[in-house]
Design an enzyme around this catalytic site. Sequence first.
Site, PDB file in Angstrom:
ATOM      1  N   SER A  52      36.676  37.392  53.787  1.00 44.40           N
ATOM      2  CA  SER A  52      35.767  36.526  53.030  1.00 44.40           C
ATOM      3  C   SER A  52      35.625  36.869  51.673  1.00 44.40           C
ATOM      4  O   SER A  52      36.218  37.863  51.103  1.00 44.40           O
ATOM      5  CB  SER A  52      34.428  36.490  53.660  1.00 44.40           C
ATOM      6  OG  SER A  52      33.881  37.848  53.757  1.00 44.40           O
ATOM      7  N   SER A 178      32.681  48.225  40.661  1.00 43.55           N
ATOM      8  CA  SER A 178      31.409  47.485  40.603  1.00 43.55           C
ATOM      9  C   SER A 178      30.935  47.825  39.408  1.00 43.55           C
ATOM     10  O   SER A 178      31.057  49.121  39.003  1.00 43.55           O
ATOM     11  CB  SER A 178      30.445  47.699  41.741  1.00 43.55           C
ATOM     12  OG  SER A 178      29.415  47.132  41.239  1.00 43.55           O
ATOM     13  N   TYR A 204      25.591  52.487  46.993  1.00 42.90           N
ATOM     14  CA  TYR A 204      26.775  51.656  46.656  1.00 42.90           C
ATOM     15  C   TYR A 204      27.470  51.896  45.229  1.00 42.90           C
ATOM     16  O   TYR A 204      28.621  52.123  45.144  1.00 42.90           O
ATOM     17  CB  TYR A 204      26.451  50.204  46.986  1.00 42.90           C
ATOM     18  CG  TYR A 204      27.468  49.161  46.305  1.00 42.90           C
ATOM     19  CD1 TYR A 204      28.293  48.659  47.490  1.00 42.90           C
ATOM     20  CD2 TYR A 204      27.722  48.646  45.172  1.00 42.90           C
ATOM     21  CE1 TYR A 204      29.220  47.779  47.266  1.00 42.90           C
ATOM     22  CE2 TYR A 204      28.697  47.747  45.059  1.00 42.90           C
ATOM     23  CZ  TYR A 204      29.543  47.237  45.894  1.00 42.90           C
ATOM     24  OH  TYR A 204      30.354  46.262  45.680  1.00 42.90           O
ATOM     25  N   LYS A 208      30.852  53.718  44.014  1.00 46.94           N
ATOM     26  CA  LYS A 208      31.803  52.851  43.176  1.00 46.94           C
ATOM     27  C   LYS A 208      32.174  53.909  41.981  1.00 46.94           C
ATOM     28  O   LYS A 208      33.186  53.498  41.515  1.00 46.94           O
ATOM     29  CB  LYS A 208      31.386  51.607  42.804  1.00 46.94           C
ATOM     30  CG  LYS A 208      31.189  50.748  44.008  1.00 46.94           C
ATOM     31  CD  LYS A 208      32.366  50.261  44.752  1.00 46.94           C
ATOM     32  CE  LYS A 208      32.500  49.180  45.674  1.00 46.94           C
ATOM     33  NZ  LYS A 208      33.678  48.850  46.110  1.00 46.94           N
ATOM     34  N   THR A 239      29.238  36.020  46.495  1.00 43.73           N
ATOM     35  CA  THR A 239      29.990  36.177  47.682  1.00 43.73           C
ATOM     36  C   THR A 239      28.926  36.312  48.782  1.00 43.73           C
ATOM     37  O   THR A 239      27.711  36.572  48.483  1.00 43.73           O
ATOM     38  CB  THR A 239      30.752  37.553  47.707  1.00 43.73           C
ATOM     39  OG1 THR A 239      29.831  38.754  47.492  1.00 43.73           O
ATOM     40  CG2 THR A 239      31.533  37.558  46.536  1.00 43.73           C
TER      41      THR A 239
END
Length: 317
Positions: A52, A178, A204, A208, A239
């Site tokens: 996805s 990111s 997160y 990254k 997304t």
Amino acid sequence: MSFYPTRLDAAADRAVAPGYSRIGFRVRSRAWPPLPPHALAGRSAVVTGANSGVGKAIAIGLARLGASVTLAVRSTSRGDAAAAEIAAAVPGAVLGVERCDVADLADVRRFATEFLGKTDRVDVLVHNAGVMPTARAESAQGHELCLSTHVLGPLLLTELLAPAMARTSAARVILMSSGGMYTQGLHPDDLEYRTAGYRGATAYARSKRMQVVLTPVMAEHLAGAGVSVHSMHPGWVDTPGVATSLPRFRALTGPLLRSPAEGADTAIWLAAANDLPSGRFWHDRKLRPEHYLRRTRESPTDRDRLWQYCTTAIADY
């Protein structure tokens, strides 16, 4: 062709919204020459998290350029559905779907062993799979989930597929980082995020940052095999993961968010372009600074501690 942004382009990134939104992409992309339509003909690619969002868009873009693409996904049913969509969008695409839970180091080993039993070459490896837990969670091996998914799993998979990449010319590894990593530095005394109040978005961003810090280390490690390593960020992309993990952010920025195809563009370009410097950080087909804030800068010692921790963690798998 210069890989460095103009002053105006760099200023758009410093202002964040102009550079990371669909506005930045659409302005910048007007100057980009199209990639040759068969730039990846005869080459093979592996994309993690390709069922996805940006991962699926990357797989579509690579297939359009002629690559055979393996979707490495946790759910093969979702992977099969994505492959059917890709096949419909790219008639004649050569696609495969393989199960691989990147967070589970044992499963990464299983996938690599089975995959290398079917093929002897990998030209492009895109580490796109990502997670943003709402609460601290651990992998099967007891590692914090963002660290395991974004750093340990990709390192191990790269190491295991390196012999197949070394058999090709100009193989490359691409890590999907990111822009959020700009807010975080390394925390070498707490890489597993055990000692502070846990926030999924912060974990997160920290992982990254680790990807970007390790990119030149990986590049040096693989240079002798002729494999280049690149990290990049896609900008603000609409997304399913953003909708689930950052609903407030999506509500505030919705009209400015890029499409998955726009977010995927630089990864596809990195896979297909020639003569790119290895070990660097990219956004919208240009080299970008790794830091904007002094407090995020790591020392060589901190970088070495991260590399040592990660290589030790994956050594038994």
